[in-house]
Write a protein that holds these residues in place. Structure first.
Motif, short mmCIF file in Angstrom:
data_model
loop_
_atom_site.label_atom_id
_atom_site.label_comp_id
_atom_site.label_asym_id
_atom_site.label_seq_id
_atom_site.Cartn_x
_atom_site.Cartn_y
_atom_site.Cartn_z
N TYR A 36 44.90 38.10 52.52
CA TYR A 36 43.78 37.25 53.07
C TYR A 36 43.10 36.68 51.49
N VAL A 39 45.32 33.89 50.07
CA VAL A 39 45.05 32.50 50.76
C VAL A 39 43.57 31.95 50.42
N PHE A 42 43.88 30.60 47.02
CA PHE A 42 44.62 29.48 46.82
C PHE A 42 43.97 28.25 47.32
N ILE A 43 43.38 28.23 48.81
CA ILE A 43 42.69 27.15 49.43
C ILE A 43 41.44 26.69 48.29
N PHE A 46 42.42 25.47 44.85
CA PHE A 46 43.09 23.98 44.99
C PHE A 46 42.20 22.92 45.20
N VAL A 47 41.25 23.20 46.04
CA VAL A 47 40.34 22.26 46.43
C VAL A 47 39.44 21.95 45.06
N VAL A 50 41.27 19.89 42.53
CA VAL A 50 41.36 18.57 42.84
C VAL A 50 40.06 17.77 42.77
N LEU A 51 39.02 18.47 43.02
CA LEU A 51 37.73 17.96 43.01
C LEU A 51 37.36 17.62 41.48
N ALA A 54 39.03 14.63 40.39
CA ALA A 54 38.59 13.40 40.89
C ALA A 54 37.43 13.04 40.31
N GLY A 55 36.65 13.82 39.35
CA GLY A 55 35.72 13.69 38.49
C GLY A 55 35.96 12.70 37.40
N PRO A 57 37.05 9.36 35.70
CA PRO A 57 37.11 8.18 35.86
C PRO A 57 38.65 7.64 35.36
N LEU A 144 57.53 29.67 59.42
CA LEU A 144 56.54 29.41 60.59
C LEU A 144 57.16 30.01 61.78
N VAL A 240 47.13 35.85 61.46
CA VAL A 240 46.74 34.50 61.68
C VAL A 240 45.55 34.35 62.94
N LEU A 281 48.11 12.47 42.43
CA LEU A 281 46.81 11.85 41.54
C LEU A 281 47.42 11.18 39.97
#
Lengths: 330, 136
Positions: A36, A39, A42-43, A46-47, A50-51, A54-55, A57, A144, A240, A281
């Motif tokens: 747990y 994960v 990780f999420i 990762f977010v 990426v953010l 994205a900052g 230019p 899966l 899950v 990106l």
């Protein structure tokens, strides 16, 4: 040294998982808490990463001209290498992400007798990289079957295709062999070629050993020290559906496998493995080369205070006329 | 942040894919498979036993069947001697399925649960389903 450090770290992870299960029976820690947490890291990691990207230019289009850009109508444009439209960019990105097109251009240099410098095509890195990434993806999707109930038809189909050769019981997966072979090649290449070894860091060796460890522990678990698959699926389905139940009848090899995967997941956002998100990106790939059609204004330009000639003339018109300096507006 | 729309859309797709097992299974309790031993032959047995111990059969039946197949078809053994020294014919249809005649309630229970498709019936004739008397 860097190699040894990475190897020992992975070995330690294996020993921790083995000892934790074998001697301390920490089923809940290794079967529930660590997965747990991994994960979650990780999420969010990762977010966040990426953010943060994205900052930044991207003021100008970087065309990286590997082909003719859009020009006069009678000059043929290379639409895939130097696209000027969104559709072309989608084409370039798809080829990059699915088939690693820019790696195909990889060349090697050799200093020969003479002395003369020779360049040649080097497709092995591309081939091994492609084989590795695709088999890893198929293995991930294949897993899966332990995460879904009922198992979707496509996953069953993929499983059967992968075990198509029907060698042994349980049947040998083709991707298991391809993954081990390609990762071993990528590792040996890094160690044997002096230039590559010189530039290799811990962050290069560690993921390699980790993935190798995941592959080997998975293969050992499937073909040699087999574990009770029904209990494994029960544990995973509990995870899950947020109703985790641990059972003691799964062998420690399973927890070693889980420990290494959890480490990979948790380490992912901090490592070079973030190229998974980063490839989308990359400005040299995802921007259309339309510099000559559209004006791109630098986003961090601040308003510069200027004093134009017209304003100057407005300010001094009377004085200029008085000394007979010609003016543009009477 | 630049290209906000595209970045957010990409991240939503990413998070959706990663958490796919969580929402795919939401609201469904996956029941543990319970293979049924309720067949006429097993019902009539006084001392209910398989050819080896239950745990051994759970762990090793696939390997055993594979060895049987190879021995019977390519080797020269037709009899299996178990750990107690008893003899059994190496035969899926005559030995295993004699007692376990309920393929759907026995074999398929676990195999479907973990998505295993053994290729027994590529060669063997699939048994006619005989549900234990009194049921159906």
């Amino acid at each position: 040294m860097k190699l040894l450090f990475s190897f020992i770290t992975v070995l330690l992870l294996v020993i921790i998982a083995y000892a934790g299960i074998r001697y301390a029976s920490l089923y809940y820690v290794f079967g529930v808490i660590i997965p747990y947490a991994a994960v979650g890291i990780f999420i969010t990691g990762f977010v966040y990463r990426v953010l943060k990207w994205a900052g930044s230019p991207v003021p100008f289009r970087i065309p990286t001209t590997c082909g003719q850009e859009k020009s006069l109508p009678w000059i043929k444009q290379n639409k895939l290498d130097n696209p000027s439209s969104t559709l072309g960019v989608i084409g370039r990105m798809s080829l990059e992400i699915l088939f690693f097109r820019s790696l195909l251009r990889n060349t090697k240099t050799e200093l020969r007798e003479g002395p003369s410098l020779a360049y040649g095509s080097d497709k092995w890195l591309w081939l091994a990289g492609l084989a590795f990434h695709w088999s890893f993806l198929i293995i991930l999707i294949r897993h899966l079957r332990l995460f879904t109930e009922p198992v979707p038809y496509l996953i069953t189909l993929l499983n059967n295709l992968d075990a198509f050769l029907q060698i042994g019981v349980p049947p040998l997966y083709i991707t298991d062999v391809v993954l081990l072979a390609s990762v071993s090649y990528l590792f040996i290449r890094r160690v044997l070629i002096p230039q590559f070894r010189y530039i290799s860091l811990i962050s290069d060796y560690f993921p390699l050993f980790l993935i190798l460890g995941i592959g080997i522990s998975g293969i050992l678990m499937r073909y040699f020290f087999r574990v009770n698959l029904i209990s494994v699926k029960e544990l995973v389905m509990g995870l899950v559906s947020f109703n985790p139940q641990v059972s003691a009848d799964i062998g420690s090899i399973f927890y070693i496998h889980i420990m290494l995967i959890a480490t990979l997941f948790a380490y992912f956002p901090f490592s070079k493995l973030m190229h998974m998100g980063g490839v989308f990106l990359s400005p040299t790939r995802n921007l259309a080369n339309n510099n000559r059609m559209i004006r791109h204004i630098n986003p961090w330009n601040y308003p510069v205070k200027v004093h134009t000639y017209e304003e100057y003339e407005d300010e001094f018109r009377d004085k200029m006329k008085a000394v007979d300096i010609p003016v543009e507006k009477e | 942040m630049y290209d906000t729309g595209k970045i957010i859309a990409g991240l939503v797709i990413f998070a959706g894919l990663v958490t796919l097992p969580f929402w795919y299974n939401s609201g469904k309790a996956a029941a543990k498979p319970e293979p049924s031993l309720d067949t006429p032959v097993i019902q009539q047995m006084k001392d209910k036993h398989c050819i080896e111990s239950k745990q051994y059969m759970i762990d090793n039946h696939m390997q055993m069947l594979n060895e049987w197949r190879n021995e019977f078809v390519r080797g020269d053994m037709t009899m299996y001697i178990n750990s107690k020294g008893q003899y059994y014919t190496m035969s899926l249809e005559d030995t295993c399925l004699h007692c376990h005649s309920n393929e759907k309630q026995f074999c398929d229970k676990c195999h479907t649960y973990v998505d295993i498709k053994p290729y027994c019936w590529d060669c063997h004739v699939k048994p006619k389903e005989e549900v234990a008397s009194g049921q159906r």
